[in-house]
Design a protein around this motif. Sequence first.
Motif, PDB file in Angstrom:
ATOM      1  N   MET A 185       0.737  -0.716   0.086  1.00 36.36           N
ATOM      2  CA  MET A 185       0.523   0.391   0.089  1.00 36.36           C
ATOM      3  C   MET A 185       0.809   1.157  -0.016  1.00 36.36           C
ATOM      4  O   MET A 185       2.172   1.431   0.357  1.00 36.36           O
ATOM      5  CB  MET A 185      -0.906   0.246   1.527  1.00 36.36           C
ATOM      6  N   LEU A 186       0.458   2.278  -0.621  1.00 30.21           N
ATOM      7  CA  LEU A 186       1.143   3.840  -0.128  1.00 30.21           C
ATOM      8  C   LEU A 186      -0.264   4.789  -0.174  1.00 30.21           C
ATOM      9  O   LEU A 186      -1.184   4.315  -0.512  1.00 30.21           O
ATOM     10  CB  LEU A 186       1.272   3.781  -1.565  1.00 30.21           C
ATOM     11  N   SER A 187       0.335   5.907  -0.015  1.00 30.74           N
ATOM     12  CA  SER A 187      -0.858   6.681   0.134  1.00 30.74           C
ATOM     13  C   SER A 187      -0.282   8.527   0.055  1.00 30.74           C
ATOM     14  O   SER A 187       0.476   8.661   0.449  1.00 30.74           O
ATOM     15  CB  SER A 187      -0.797   6.809   1.820  1.00 30.74           C
ATOM     16  N   PHE A 188      -1.096   8.775  -0.374  1.00 31.95           N
ATOM     17  CA  PHE A 188      -0.914  10.356  -0.363  1.00 31.95           C
ATOM     18  C   PHE A 188      -1.943  11.371  -0.047  1.00 31.95           C
ATOM     19  O   PHE A 188      -2.670  10.797   0.140  1.00 31.95           O
ATOM     20  CB  PHE A 188      -1.255  10.685  -2.676  1.00 31.95           C
ATOM     21  N   ASN A 189      -1.058  12.223   0.909  1.00 33.42           N
ATOM     22  CA  ASN A 189      -1.940  12.570   2.076  1.00 33.42           C
ATOM     23  C   ASN A 189      -2.232  14.421   1.175  1.00 33.42           C
ATOM     24  O   ASN A 189      -1.206  14.649   0.272  1.00 33.42           O
ATOM     25  CB  ASN A 189      -1.598  12.506   3.369  1.00 33.42           C
ATOM     26  N   LYS A 190      -3.211  14.518   1.938  1.00 32.13           N
ATOM     27  CA  LYS A 190      -3.526  15.983   1.504  1.00 32.13           C
ATOM     28  C   LYS A 190      -2.895  17.098   1.764  1.00 32.13           C
ATOM     29  O   LYS A 190      -2.510  17.692   1.093  1.00 32.13           O
ATOM     30  CB  LYS A 190      -3.967  16.618   1.918  1.00 32.13           C
ATOM     31  N   ASP A 191      -1.449  16.178   3.590  1.00 31.57           N
ATOM     32  CA  ASP A 191      -0.772  17.660   3.356  1.00 31.57           C
ATOM     33  C   ASP A 191       0.414  17.991   1.407  1.00 31.57           C
ATOM     34  O   ASP A 191       1.584  18.154   2.359  1.00 31.57           O
ATOM     35  CB  ASP A 191      -0.350  18.058   4.728  1.00 31.57           C
ATOM     36  N   LYS A 192       0.131  17.225   1.209  1.00 30.22           N
ATOM     37  CA  LYS A 192       1.276  16.654   0.131  1.00 30.22           C
ATOM     38  C   LYS A 192       2.719  15.371   0.880  1.00 30.22           C
ATOM     39  O   LYS A 192       3.345  15.381  -0.304  1.00 30.22           O
ATOM     40  CB  LYS A 192       1.828  17.997  -0.545  1.00 30.22           C
ATOM     41  N   SER A 193       2.181  14.973   1.886  1.00 31.62           N
ATOM     42  CA  SER A 193       3.221  13.872   1.963  1.00 31.62           C
ATOM     43  C   SER A 193       2.440  12.582   1.821  1.00 31.62           C
ATOM     44  O   SER A 193       1.865  12.258   1.356  1.00 31.62           O
ATOM     45  CB  SER A 193       3.353  14.094   4.677  1.00 31.62           C
ATOM     46  N   CYS A 194       3.428  12.048   1.402  1.00 34.46           N
ATOM     47  CA  CYS A 194       3.214  10.607   1.422  1.00 34.46           C
ATOM     48  C   CYS A 194       4.205   9.480   1.911  1.00 34.46           C
ATOM     49  O   CYS A 194       4.652   9.670   2.501  1.00 34.46           O
ATOM     50  CB  CYS A 194       3.548  10.020  -0.776  1.00 34.46           C
ATOM     51  N   GLU A 195       2.837   8.240   1.757  1.00 33.06           N
ATOM     52  CA  GLU A 195       3.329   6.749   2.772  1.00 33.06           C
ATOM     53  C   GLU A 195       3.656   5.937   1.659  1.00 33.06           C
ATOM     54  O   GLU A 195       3.112   5.637   0.995  1.00 33.06           O
ATOM     55  CB  GLU A 195       2.867   6.460   3.829  1.00 33.06           C
ATOM     56  N   LEU A 196       5.151   5.397   1.296  1.00 37.66           N
ATOM     57  CA  LEU A 196       5.418   4.378   0.560  1.00 37.66           C
ATOM     58  C   LEU A 196       5.753   3.161   1.117  1.00 37.66           C
ATOM     59  O   LEU A 196       6.272   2.658   2.461  1.00 37.66           O
ATOM     60  CB  LEU A 196       6.830   4.935  -0.221  1.00 37.66           C
ATOM     61  N   PRO A 197       5.817   1.965   0.414  1.00 38.87           N
ATOM     62  CA  PRO A 197       5.848   0.336   1.115  1.00 38.87           C
ATOM     63  C   PRO A 197       6.917  -0.136   1.133  1.00 38.87           C
ATOM     64  O   PRO A 197       8.283   0.898   0.678  1.00 38.87           O
ATOM     65  CB  PRO A 197       4.617  -0.460   0.141  1.00 38.87           C
ATOM     66  N   ALA A 198       7.079  -0.551   2.090  1.00 39.63           N
ATOM     67  CA  ALA A 198       7.826  -1.232   2.676  1.00 39.63           C
ATOM     68  C   ALA A 198       8.693  -2.474   1.735  1.00 39.63           C
ATOM     69  O   ALA A 198       7.679  -3.529   1.089  1.00 39.63           O
ATOM     70  CB  ALA A 198       8.372  -1.967   3.674  1.00 39.63           C
ATOM     71  N   PHE A 199       9.502  -2.824   1.271  1.00 38.62           N
ATOM     72  CA  PHE A 199      10.654  -4.125   0.870  1.00 38.62           C
ATOM     73  C   PHE A 199      10.893  -5.142   1.446  1.00 38.62           C
ATOM     74  O   PHE A 199      11.217  -6.143   1.366  1.00 38.62           O
ATOM     75  CB  PHE A 199      11.473  -3.608  -0.387  1.00 38.62           C
ATOM     76  N   THR A 200      10.951  -5.008   2.388  1.00 31.97           N
ATOM     77  CA  THR A 200      11.440  -5.844   3.592  1.00 31.97           C
ATOM     78  C   THR A 200      10.698  -5.971   4.602  1.00 31.97           C
ATOM     79  O   THR A 200      10.072  -5.129   5.246  1.00 31.97           O
ATOM     80  CB  THR A 200      12.654  -6.439   3.528  1.00 31.97           C
TER      81      THR A 200
END
Length: 127
Positions: A51-66
């Motif tokens: 999963m990933l998320s694009f937040n309204k404050d223009k921050s984003c959370e990107l998935p881990a690979f391990t």
Amino acid sequence: MKKIFSIIFFILIFSSCSDHSLYFDKFDGPYAVDELIYNNESYRVYMNPNMLSFNKDKSCELPAFTYDDKGEFGTWDIEMKCETPYVTIVTKFHFFQGTYKIDFDKDYSHLTLISDSVEIYLSKIIE
């Protein structure tokens, strides 16, 4: 003549801003990563969670690979180039760093991000 150019300029600026706003409103939120292709190789199975998320404050959370990795964070912004929307993601995580052409499906539930070396296929998660 100046008045005509001023009116045309205003219309062009206003229409590009409204397109930007439309894509910004449709773009933010959480997504499931259906596929991640980097240099023609799939990396989807290595992501945890996918999963990933694009937040309204223009921050984003990107998935881990391990399983040990907690994922990455970054920032994002949309810009219009010749009436085509692009998103720029700024992060230390090289898989996601860069500028991508945005391609939504008709109901904005699926999204494709494409750059020179990366293709990301996403499905919007309904909140």
